[in-house]
Design an enzyme around this catalytic site. Sequence first.
Site, PDB file in Angstrom:
ATOM      1  N   HIS A  37       0.843  -1.210   0.000  1.00  0.00           N
ATOM      2  CA  HIS A  37       0.000   0.000   0.000  1.00  0.00           C
ATOM      3  C   HIS A  37       0.877   1.258   0.000  1.00  0.00           C
ATOM      4  O   HIS A  37       0.593   2.239  -0.680  1.00  0.00           O
ATOM      5  CB  HIS A  37      -0.880   0.033   1.258  1.00  0.00           C
ATOM      6  CG  HIS A  37      -1.829  -1.120   1.392  1.00  0.00           C
ATOM      7  ND1 HIS A  37      -1.669  -2.100   2.338  1.00  0.00           N
ATOM      8  CD2 HIS A  37      -2.954  -1.436   0.703  1.00  0.00           C
ATOM      9  CE1 HIS A  37      -2.670  -2.971   2.232  1.00  0.00           C
ATOM     10  NE2 HIS A  37      -3.459  -2.597   1.250  1.00  0.00           N
ATOM     11  N   GLN A  61     -18.086  -6.332  -0.713  1.00  0.00           N
ATOM     12  CA  GLN A  61     -17.244  -7.165  -1.580  1.00  0.00           C
ATOM     13  C   GLN A  61     -16.835  -8.482  -0.934  1.00  0.00           C
ATOM     14  O   GLN A  61     -16.064  -9.245  -1.505  1.00  0.00           O
ATOM     15  CB  GLN A  61     -16.027  -6.382  -2.073  1.00  0.00           C
ATOM     16  CG  GLN A  61     -14.958  -6.118  -1.038  1.00  0.00           C
ATOM     17  CD  GLN A  61     -13.890  -5.193  -1.584  1.00  0.00           C
ATOM     18  OE1 GLN A  61     -14.154  -4.034  -1.876  1.00  0.00           O
ATOM     19  NE2 GLN A  61     -12.683  -5.711  -1.750  1.00  0.00           N
ATOM     20  N   VAL A 176       4.482  -5.789  -4.597  1.00  0.00           N
ATOM     21  CA  VAL A 176       5.583  -5.753  -3.625  1.00  0.00           C
ATOM     22  C   VAL A 176       5.587  -7.085  -2.887  1.00  0.00           C
ATOM     23  O   VAL A 176       4.530  -7.572  -2.459  1.00  0.00           O
ATOM     24  CB  VAL A 176       5.404  -4.574  -2.641  1.00  0.00           C
ATOM     25  CG1 VAL A 176       6.518  -4.565  -1.605  1.00  0.00           C
ATOM     26  CG2 VAL A 176       5.355  -3.258  -3.404  1.00  0.00           C
TER      27      VAL A 176
HETATM   28  P1  AMP Z   1      -6.537  -3.832  -0.294  1.00  0.00           P
HETATM   29  O1  AMP Z   1      -6.350  -3.012   0.948  1.00  0.00           O
HETATM   30  O2  AMP Z   1      -6.135  -5.259  -0.148  1.00  0.00           O
HETATM   31  O3  AMP Z   1      -7.904  -3.635  -0.903  1.00  0.00           O
HETATM   32  O4  AMP Z   1      -5.515  -3.235  -1.344  1.00  0.00           O
HETATM   33  C1  AMP Z   1      -5.526  -1.878  -1.680  1.00  0.00           C
HETATM   34  C2  AMP Z   1      -4.648  -1.685  -2.881  1.00  0.00           C
HETATM   35  O5  AMP Z   1      -3.322  -2.099  -2.574  1.00  0.00           O
HETATM   36  C3  AMP Z   1      -5.107  -2.521  -4.089  1.00  0.00           C
HETATM   37  O6  AMP Z   1      -4.956  -1.747  -5.266  1.00  0.00           O
HETATM   38  C4  AMP Z   1      -4.153  -3.674  -4.047  1.00  0.00           C
HETATM   39  O7  AMP Z   1      -3.946  -4.269  -5.318  1.00  0.00           O
HETATM   40  C5  AMP Z   1      -2.882  -2.999  -3.563  1.00  0.00           C
HETATM   41  N1  AMP Z   1      -1.959  -3.993  -3.011  1.00  0.00           N
HETATM   42  C6  AMP Z   1      -2.239  -4.958  -2.101  1.00  0.00           C
HETATM   43  N2  AMP Z   1      -1.159  -5.743  -1.895  1.00  0.00           N
HETATM   44  C7  AMP Z   1      -0.179  -5.264  -2.702  1.00  0.00           C
HETATM   45  C8  AMP Z   1       1.175  -5.643  -2.951  1.00  0.00           C
HETATM   46  N3  AMP Z   1       1.746  -6.673  -2.339  1.00  0.00           N
HETATM   47  N4  AMP Z   1       1.886  -4.912  -3.849  1.00  0.00           N
HETATM   48  C9  AMP Z   1       1.311  -3.865  -4.489  1.00  0.00           C
HETATM   49  N5  AMP Z   1       0.056  -3.444  -4.300  1.00  0.00           N
HETATM   50  C10 AMP Z   1      -0.689  -4.139  -3.419  1.00  0.00           C
END
Ligand code: AMP
Length: 280
Positions: A37, A61, A176
């Site tokens: 993030h 979701q 990442v």
């Molecule tokens: P989430 O909080 O899981 O809904 O993720 C929020 C954003 O962070 C989304 O666009 C995810 O794709 C991105 N995200 C989550 N994990 C990673 C990661 N390991 N590397 C890059 N972006 C990430």
Amino acid sequence: MITSHLPIEVRSFVESARREGKSVGFVPTMGALHAGHRTLMERAGEECDLVVASIFVNPMQFDNQEDLDSYPSTLDSDLRTCREAGVALVYAPNASTMYPAGFDSRVVVGRIGSILEGRSRAGHYDGVATVVTKLFNIVVPDVAYFGQKDFQQTLVVNRIVTDLDLPTVIRVVPTVRESDGLALSSRNVRLDPTARQRAVAIPRALTEVAGMFGRGEREASKLEARASEIMVEAGLSVDYVSVAHSGDLRPTPIAAVGDVILIAAIVDEVRLIDNAILGR
Ligand code: AMP
């Protein structure tokens, strides 16, 4: 850094920044923030004058109440992370602000929202599309940042931006990873040490398939079978492995450079997803 729970505050903050000629970058999240993030936020800060982030665990979701109930919540440290990453405003609404009594609309995405993750998690992408549309309508960002880890989600978001004429550019940021290759995910904290070790079979399967592709293997069914085998040997329950066109996720029997391999697997009841672009 400002933290707001109210759409009207967010709107007026962003509008006054825009009157000063500032560009607005937006990073939507569900909190439990990690370095993935943070990378999105930093990238937004490099490319935009002002960064807005949202933290909202979106009940719409989740197809599984237990998954929603066990989703980690770490608001204090999340706000610290946002501040350190240069975020100017965090929008952190509660569920009744996002979905007040009487709320009864949905953004339904067609084919791309109903395959793979959409098939395994009924209604998941309608929830994503609905909340992203609401958030984009409140923030009206110039650029919004999403992680490649959720590859299908980036296509769903691009679909709604195109179909609904939303004035936002979508940027996809590379996944990442931990030093052993496991993609960072808020769900990783639910893995006990043994499960955490076994989960590495997911990036190992991706690396192995990339190697096979590099050595000339093009048959998607062979690439998929080898990936499954590696994960099953490690004791994972494989939901799907799919080699597909990266633009629309249609399966490709013969893989080509730029196609994507997508994986969803369950490790001790924790569902993890990952992907890799072939030939890159
Ligand atoms: P989430 O909080 O899981 O809904 O993720 C929020 C954003 O962070 C989304 O666009 C995810 O794709 C991105 N995200 C989550 N994990 C990673 C990661 N390991 N590397 C890059 N972006 C990430």
